[in-house]
Design a protein around this motif. Structure first.
Motif, PDB file in Angstrom:
ATOM      1  N   ASP A  41     -16.803   0.932  -4.133  1.00 55.12           N
ATOM      2  CA  ASP A  41     -15.741   1.945  -4.026  1.00 55.12           C
ATOM      3  C   ASP A  41     -14.756   1.561  -2.917  1.00 55.12           C
ATOM      4  O   ASP A  41     -13.546   1.750  -3.053  1.00 55.12           O
ATOM      5  N   VAL A  42     -15.272   1.010  -1.836  1.00 55.87           N
ATOM      6  CA  VAL A  42     -14.405   0.545  -0.746  1.00 55.87           C
ATOM      7  C   VAL A  42     -13.625  -0.691  -1.205  1.00 55.87           C
ATOM      8  O   VAL A  42     -12.454  -0.844  -0.872  1.00 55.87           O
ATOM      9  N   LEU A  43     -14.251  -1.553  -2.001  1.00 51.78           N
ATOM     10  CA  LEU A  43     -13.529  -2.696  -2.557  1.00 51.78           C
ATOM     11  C   LEU A  43     -12.345  -2.213  -3.392  1.00 51.78           C
ATOM     12  O   LEU A  43     -11.238  -2.740  -3.270  1.00 51.78           O
ATOM     13  N   ALA A  44     -12.562  -1.215  -4.224  1.00 56.03           N
ATOM     14  CA  ALA A  44     -11.472  -0.661  -5.030  1.00 56.03           C
ATOM     15  C   ALA A  44     -10.358  -0.138  -4.127  1.00 56.03           C
ATOM     16  O   ALA A  44      -9.163  -0.336  -4.398  1.00 56.03           O
ATOM     17  N   GLU A  45     -10.722   0.517  -3.039  1.00 54.68           N
ATOM     18  CA  GLU A  45      -9.742   1.018  -2.071  1.00 54.68           C
ATOM     19  C   GLU A  45      -8.957  -0.140  -1.447  1.00 54.68           C
ATOM     20  O   GLU A  45      -7.737  -0.059  -1.267  1.00 54.68           O
ATOM     21  N   LEU A  46      -9.651  -1.235  -1.135  1.00 54.91           N
ATOM     22  CA  LEU A  46      -9.003  -2.409  -0.556  1.00 54.91           C
ATOM     23  C   LEU A  46      -8.020  -3.045  -1.542  1.00 54.91           C
ATOM     24  O   LEU A  46      -6.906  -3.421  -1.172  1.00 54.91           O
ATOM     25  N   ILE A  47      -8.422  -3.159  -2.791  1.00 50.70           N
ATOM     26  CA  ILE A  47      -7.536  -3.714  -3.820  1.00 50.70           C
ATOM     27  C   ILE A  47      -6.269  -2.866  -3.919  1.00 50.70           C
ATOM     28  O   ILE A  47      -5.151  -3.385  -3.925  1.00 50.70           O
ATOM     29  N   ARG A  48      -6.418  -1.562  -3.991  1.00 50.43           N
ATOM     30  CA  ARG A  48      -5.266  -0.653  -4.095  1.00 50.43           C
ATOM     31  C   ARG A  48      -4.381  -0.767  -2.859  1.00 50.43           C
ATOM     32  O   ARG A  48      -3.152  -0.838  -2.955  1.00 50.43           O
ATOM     33  N   ALA A  49      -4.985  -0.815  -1.665  1.00 50.77           N
ATOM     34  CA  ALA A  49      -4.204  -0.930  -0.426  1.00 50.77           C
ATOM     35  C   ALA A  49      -3.416  -2.237  -0.410  1.00 50.77           C
ATOM     36  O   ALA A  49      -2.251  -2.269   0.012  1.00 50.77           O
ATOM     37  N   GLY A  50      -4.042  -3.318  -0.875  1.00 46.82           N
ATOM     38  CA  GLY A  50      -3.356  -4.601  -0.930  1.00 46.82           C
ATOM     39  C   GLY A  50      -2.161  -4.561  -1.865  1.00 46.82           C
ATOM     40  O   GLY A  50      -1.086  -5.076  -1.546  1.00 46.82           O
ATOM     41  N   LEU A  51      -2.330  -3.942  -3.015  1.00 44.77           N
ATOM     42  CA  LEU A  51      -1.221  -3.823  -3.963  1.00 44.77           C
ATOM     43  C   LEU A  51      -0.112  -2.938  -3.421  1.00 44.77           C
ATOM     44  O   LEU A  51       1.076  -3.251  -3.573  1.00 44.77           O
ATOM     45  N   ASP A  52      -0.496  -1.837  -2.782  1.00 44.22           N
ATOM     46  CA  ASP A  52       0.514  -0.950  -2.198  1.00 44.22           C
ATOM     47  C   ASP A  52       1.316  -1.672  -1.126  1.00 44.22           C
ATOM     48  O   ASP A  52       2.543  -1.527  -1.044  1.00 44.22           O
ATOM     49  N   ASP A  53       0.644  -2.477  -0.300  1.00 42.04           N
ATOM     50  CA  ASP A  53       1.328  -3.239   0.733  1.00 42.04           C
ATOM     51  C   ASP A  53       2.234  -4.295   0.115  1.00 42.04           C
ATOM     52  O   ASP A  53       3.379  -4.464   0.525  1.00 42.04           O
ATOM     53  N   LEU A  54       1.727  -5.013  -0.874  1.00 49.23           N
ATOM     54  CA  LEU A  54       2.519  -6.038  -1.541  1.00 49.23           C
ATOM     55  C   LEU A  54       3.800  -5.451  -2.125  1.00 49.23           C
ATOM     56  O   LEU A  54       4.870  -6.051  -2.035  1.00 49.23           O
ATOM     57  N   ALA A  55       3.691  -4.262  -2.694  1.00 48.43           N
ATOM     58  CA  ALA A  55       4.848  -3.610  -3.323  1.00 48.43           C
ATOM     59  C   ALA A  55       5.935  -3.247  -2.319  1.00 48.43           C
ATOM     60  O   ALA A  55       7.086  -3.042  -2.711  1.00 48.43           O
ATOM     61  N   THR A  56       5.601  -3.193  -1.033  1.00 48.86           N
ATOM     62  CA  THR A  56       6.634  -2.938  -0.025  1.00 48.86           C
ATOM     63  C   THR A  56       7.441  -4.198   0.269  1.00 48.86           C
ATOM     64  O   THR A  56       8.513  -4.116   0.871  1.00 48.86           O
ATOM     65  N   GLN A  57       6.942  -5.356  -0.147  1.00 52.41           N
ATOM     66  CA  GLN A  57       7.599  -6.632   0.124  1.00 52.41           C
ATOM     67  C   GLN A  57       8.245  -7.241  -1.120  1.00 52.41           C
ATOM     68  O   GLN A  57       9.294  -7.885  -1.018  1.00 52.41           O
ATOM     69  N   TRP A  58       7.584  -7.118  -2.263  1.00 48.07           N
ATOM     70  CA  TRP A  58       8.012  -7.781  -3.493  1.00 48.07           C
ATOM     71  C   TRP A  58       7.793  -6.858  -4.682  1.00 48.07           C
ATOM     72  O   TRP A  58       6.954  -5.947  -4.619  1.00 48.07           O
ATOM     73  N   THR A  59       8.502  -7.108  -5.754  1.00 44.10           N
ATOM     74  CA  THR A  59       8.325  -6.339  -6.989  1.00 44.10           C
ATOM     75  C   THR A  59       7.147  -6.933  -7.756  1.00 44.10           C
ATOM     76  O   THR A  59       7.118  -8.123  -8.030  1.00 44.10           O
ATOM     77  N   ILE A  60       6.203  -6.077  -8.107  1.00 36.51           N
ATOM     78  CA  ILE A  60       5.027  -6.504  -8.857  1.00 36.51           C
ATOM     79  C   ILE A  60       5.272  -6.276 -10.340  1.00 36.51           C
ATOM     80  O   ILE A  60       5.714  -5.204 -10.743  1.00 36.51           O
ATOM     81  N   GLU A  61       4.960  -7.289 -11.129  1.00 38.15           N
ATOM     82  CA  GLU A  61       5.047  -7.181 -12.585  1.00 38.15           C
ATOM     83  C   GLU A  61       3.645  -6.962 -13.128  1.00 38.15           C
ATOM     84  O   GLU A  61       2.753  -7.788 -12.910  1.00 38.15           O
ATOM     85  N   PRO A  62       3.420  -5.866 -13.833  1.00 35.78           N
ATOM     86  CA  PRO A  62       2.109  -5.643 -14.448  1.00 35.78           C
ATOM     87  C   PRO A  62       1.813  -6.707 -15.497  1.00 35.78           C
ATOM     88  O   PRO A  62       2.730  -7.294 -16.074  1.00 35.78           O
ATOM     89  N   THR A  63       0.536  -6.958 -15.729  1.00 35.82           N
ATOM     90  CA  THR A  63       0.148  -7.903 -16.776  1.00 35.82           C
ATOM     91  C   THR A  63      -0.696  -7.198 -17.811  1.00 35.82           C
ATOM     92  O   THR A  63      -1.178  -6.109 -17.591  1.00 35.82           O
TER      93      THR A  63
END
Length: 133
Positions: free
Chosen positions: A111-133
């Motif tokens: 569950d914490v891993l899932a939280e880490l993945i989401r936090a990483g994506l949220d942070d990335l989205a502040t820098q670059w546009t993410i394209e879903p796959t």
């Protein structure tokens, strides 16, 4: 069978293969995206295009994992933020600049891993546009 499914199915160790399947499920649940193969060894979810101040540019996976013989590498891109408040609760792991290494899923709180993945994506989205796959 997709390239990702074939890659996971080719993992020789039964336990590692099942853990890779569980990681795939976690990443799909967190991201809502379909996985794809990156460089024949990493499983990616989402992608982003970057251009650095130096002019270097490229495309990278937004998040994902790789299943090596003795550990899993979890890619939390691109390494801008400090996630120590999350990783402190993760369980047994080690860190690289943009990744987290775990030996077994039973060593961590998924569950914490899932939280880490989401936090990483949220942070990335502040820098670059993410394209879903």
């Amino acid at each position: 069978m997709s390239a990702v499914d074939a890659h996971i199915a080719a993992i020789q160790n039964d336990d590692r293969r099942e853990q890779a399947r569980e990681l795939d499920r976690i990443f799909r649940d967190v991201t809502g995206w379909q996985p794809y193969m990156v460089n024949n060894r990493m499983i990616g979810y989402g992608r982003y295009h970057y251009t650095y101040k130096t002019g270097h540019s490229g495309t990278a996976l937004a998040t994902g994992f790789a299943a090596a013989k003795n550990r899993f590498t979890i890619y939390i891109m691109p390494g801008y933020a400090d996630f120590s408040t999350i990783t402190a609760r993760l369980g047994k792991h080690s860190l690289g600049k943009s990744c987290c290494y775990i030996n077994r899923l039973s060593d961590i709180d998924t569950d914490v891993l899932a939280e880490l993945i989401r936090a990483g994506l949220d942070d990335l989205a502040t820098q670059w546009t993410i394209e879903p796959t």
